[in-house]
Design a protein around this motif. Sequence first.
Motif, PDB file in Angstrom:
ATOM      1  N   GLU A 243       0.819  -1.212   0.000  1.00  0.00           N
ATOM      2  CA  GLU A 243       0.000   0.000   0.000  1.00  0.00           C
ATOM      3  C   GLU A 243       0.856   1.267   0.000  1.00  0.00           C
ATOM      4  O   GLU A 243       1.775   1.426   0.804  1.00  0.00           O
ATOM      5  N   GLU A 244       0.560   2.159  -0.960  1.00  0.00           N
ATOM      6  CA  GLU A 244       1.196   3.478  -1.052  1.00  0.00           C
ATOM      7  C   GLU A 244       2.722   3.412  -1.087  1.00  0.00           C
ATOM      8  O   GLU A 244       3.413   4.353  -0.682  1.00  0.00           O
ATOM      9  N   ALA A 245       3.253   2.333  -1.612  1.00  0.00           N
ATOM     10  CA  ALA A 245       4.706   2.130  -1.595  1.00  0.00           C
ATOM     11  C   ALA A 245       5.468   3.243  -2.299  1.00  0.00           C
ATOM     12  O   ALA A 245       6.554   3.640  -1.865  1.00  0.00           O
ATOM     13  N   PHE A 246       4.916   3.765  -3.400  1.00  0.00           N
ATOM     14  CA  PHE A 246       5.589   4.819  -4.173  1.00  0.00           C
ATOM     15  C   PHE A 246       4.713   6.060  -4.314  1.00  0.00           C
ATOM     16  O   PHE A 246       4.883   6.847  -5.241  1.00  0.00           O
ATOM     17  N   TYR A 247       3.811   6.258  -3.423  1.00  0.00           N
ATOM     18  CA  TYR A 247       2.831   7.350  -3.452  1.00  0.00           C
ATOM     19  C   TYR A 247       3.510   8.694  -3.732  1.00  0.00           C
ATOM     20  O   TYR A 247       4.398   9.127  -3.013  1.00  0.00           O
ATOM     21  N   LYS A 248       3.114   9.325  -4.843  1.00  0.00           N
ATOM     22  CA  LYS A 248       3.571  10.658  -5.244  1.00  0.00           C
ATOM     23  C   LYS A 248       5.071  10.751  -5.512  1.00  0.00           C
ATOM     24  O   LYS A 248       5.644  11.855  -5.481  1.00  0.00           O
ATOM     25  N   ALA A 249       5.724   9.636  -5.788  1.00  0.00           N
ATOM     26  CA  ALA A 249       7.127   9.707  -6.200  1.00  0.00           C
ATOM     27  C   ALA A 249       7.213  10.335  -7.588  1.00  0.00           C
ATOM     28  O   ALA A 249       6.281  10.263  -8.383  1.00  0.00           O
ATOM     29  N   GLY A 250       8.354  10.927  -7.907  1.00  0.00           N
ATOM     30  CA  GLY A 250       8.482  11.707  -9.132  1.00  0.00           C
ATOM     31  C   GLY A 250       9.118  10.986 -10.302  1.00  0.00           C
ATOM     32  O   GLY A 250       9.732  11.628 -11.164  1.00  0.00           O
ATOM     33  N   PHE A 251       9.002   9.665 -10.365  1.00  0.00           N
ATOM     34  CA  PHE A 251       9.652   8.883 -11.422  1.00  0.00           C
ATOM     35  C   PHE A 251       9.284   9.389 -12.817  1.00  0.00           C
ATOM     36  O   PHE A 251       8.186   9.907 -13.043  1.00  0.00           O
ATOM     37  N   THR A 252      10.193   9.168 -13.761  1.00  0.00           N
ATOM     38  CA  THR A 252       9.951   9.528 -15.150  1.00  0.00           C
ATOM     39  C   THR A 252      10.147   8.309 -16.048  1.00  0.00           C
ATOM     40  O   THR A 252      10.743   7.310 -15.643  1.00  0.00           O
ATOM     41  N   GLY A 253       9.650   8.410 -17.277  1.00  0.00           N
ATOM     42  CA  GLY A 253       9.821   7.324 -18.237  1.00  0.00           C
ATOM     43  C   GLY A 253       8.747   6.265 -18.105  1.00  0.00           C
ATOM     44  O   GLY A 253       7.723   6.453 -17.446  1.00  0.00           O
ATOM     45  N   GLU A 254       8.995   5.121 -18.722  1.00  0.00           N
ATOM     46  CA  GLU A 254       8.005   4.047 -18.761  1.00  0.00           C
ATOM     47  C   GLU A 254       8.067   3.201 -17.492  1.00  0.00           C
ATOM     48  O   GLU A 254       9.140   2.956 -16.942  1.00  0.00           O
ATOM     49  N   LEU A 255       6.909   2.768 -17.049  1.00  0.00           N
ATOM     50  CA  LEU A 255       6.806   1.875 -15.901  1.00  0.00           C
ATOM     51  C   LEU A 255       6.712   0.441 -16.419  1.00  0.00           C
ATOM     52  O   LEU A 255       5.743   0.084 -17.079  1.00  0.00           O
ATOM     53  N   VAL A 256       7.725  -0.362 -16.100  1.00  0.00           N
ATOM     54  CA  VAL A 256       7.741  -1.762 -16.526  1.00  0.00           C
ATOM     55  C   VAL A 256       7.504  -2.638 -15.300  1.00  0.00           C
ATOM     56  O   VAL A 256       8.320  -2.652 -14.361  1.00  0.00           O
ATOM     57  N   LEU A 257       6.390  -3.338 -15.308  1.00  0.00           N
ATOM     58  CA  LEU A 257       6.023  -4.204 -14.183  1.00  0.00           C
ATOM     59  C   LEU A 257       6.502  -5.624 -14.460  1.00  0.00           C
ATOM     60  O   LEU A 257       6.307  -6.148 -15.558  1.00  0.00           O
ATOM     61  N   PRO A 258       7.134  -6.290 -13.462  1.00  0.00           N
ATOM     62  CA  PRO A 258       7.720  -7.619 -13.685  1.00  0.00           C
ATOM     63  C   PRO A 258       6.678  -8.715 -13.885  1.00  0.00           C
ATOM     64  O   PRO A 258       5.549  -8.627 -13.387  1.00  0.00           O
ATOM     65  N   GLU A 259       7.079  -9.751 -14.582  1.00  0.00           N
ATOM     66  CA  GLU A 259       6.171 -10.810 -15.012  1.00  0.00           C
ATOM     67  C   GLU A 259       5.670 -11.699 -13.871  1.00  0.00           C
ATOM     68  O   GLU A 259       4.712 -12.434 -14.056  1.00  0.00           O
ATOM     69  N   LYS A 260       6.313 -11.657 -12.696  1.00  0.00           N
ATOM     70  CA  LYS A 260       5.870 -12.476 -11.566  1.00  0.00           C
ATOM     71  C   LYS A 260       4.992 -11.698 -10.583  1.00  0.00           C
ATOM     72  O   LYS A 260       4.524 -12.269  -9.590  1.00  0.00           O
ATOM     73  N   LEU A 261       4.759 -10.439 -10.855  1.00  0.00           N
ATOM     74  CA  LEU A 261       3.988  -9.603  -9.935  1.00  0.00           C
ATOM     75  C   LEU A 261       2.562 -10.124  -9.784  1.00  0.00           C
ATOM     76  O   LEU A 261       1.899 -10.423 -10.777  1.00  0.00           O
TER      77      LEU A 261
END
Length: 317
Positions: A153-171
């Motif tokens: 929960e809220e692990a990255f809430y409002k972080a300022g990351f840029t670029g593409e979000l790639v989610l891993p295949e085991k998630l």
Amino acid sequence: MKSSKVLILGIVMIGVSMMFGCGSKSTVNPLGDNLTYSYNKHSKTLTISGQGDMPEDTWETFRELSIKHLVIEEGVTSIAKSAFYCHSEITGQIKLPKSVNKIEDFAFYGCSGLDGDLIIPEGVTKISDYAFRGCEGLNGKLVLPSTLTDIGEEAFYKAGFTGELVLPEKLERIGRAVFYECTGFSGDLIIPDSVKVIEDYAFAYIKGFDGIFKLPEGIDEIAFCAFSGCGNFKGDLVIPKSVTVIGDSAFGYNGFDGRLKLGTDVTDIGNQAFSGCGFIGKVIIPEGVSTIGYATFKDCINIEEVEFGDGLQVISE
């Protein structure tokens, strides 16, 4: 005169020694049974060394320190709960060692001075609740490991990351508001087929996605506001056959420029579920849908026709 020069030189050397010698020494202290830490008061550098997990009382150990630079060396296997809670004075990119396999609740909560990329090491299976919440300064790429199965929960809430979000295949699980208002993301959003749970607000108000969007086969519910205000996706929104419930505001105000294609097993469509979306053409409501919430297609100005199935019983006002 000569003795005066010698005296002055001696005083200067003592001053330099105090500034860069004794003042810069770091004392090595125990941190639990297997780790040690040293803190340099002059540079405000905290260095953690050894082999093993950080102890549960790590926060108590570091809470009074003013930390500008944080060094976690290879061999450290966990970041303890609240270890660096609200240490907003920590600056620069955080480099997690490859040995880390656990990131506990609130680990870097409120560390707003961190910046650059965040690379989570291979071997980490869970990023716990609020781990990087409030780290608005993280303005580079987020790199998630192939081993990751759970984002809390809220692990990255409002972080300022840029670029593409790639989610891993085991998630498997994406917790509540994990990426809430992470407005720097762009490109595609592909949810892996391994994902079974996407909780409320998981990707809400990111705004920046501008590629294609894909939901996983096997998920049965789209939670409240899960994808509300994500961005301007290209192409169709395809709801998989496995989905039975589409929650309130689940996809509200996304700029899809293709068609809405609902899976045949959908039974309930929540309030404002698709309001403000840019769908074109005809929408076919499956036979199994019994309830449609209010304002479901509000402001969907490009939809030409909605065809309702025979199973529909309630359209809320």
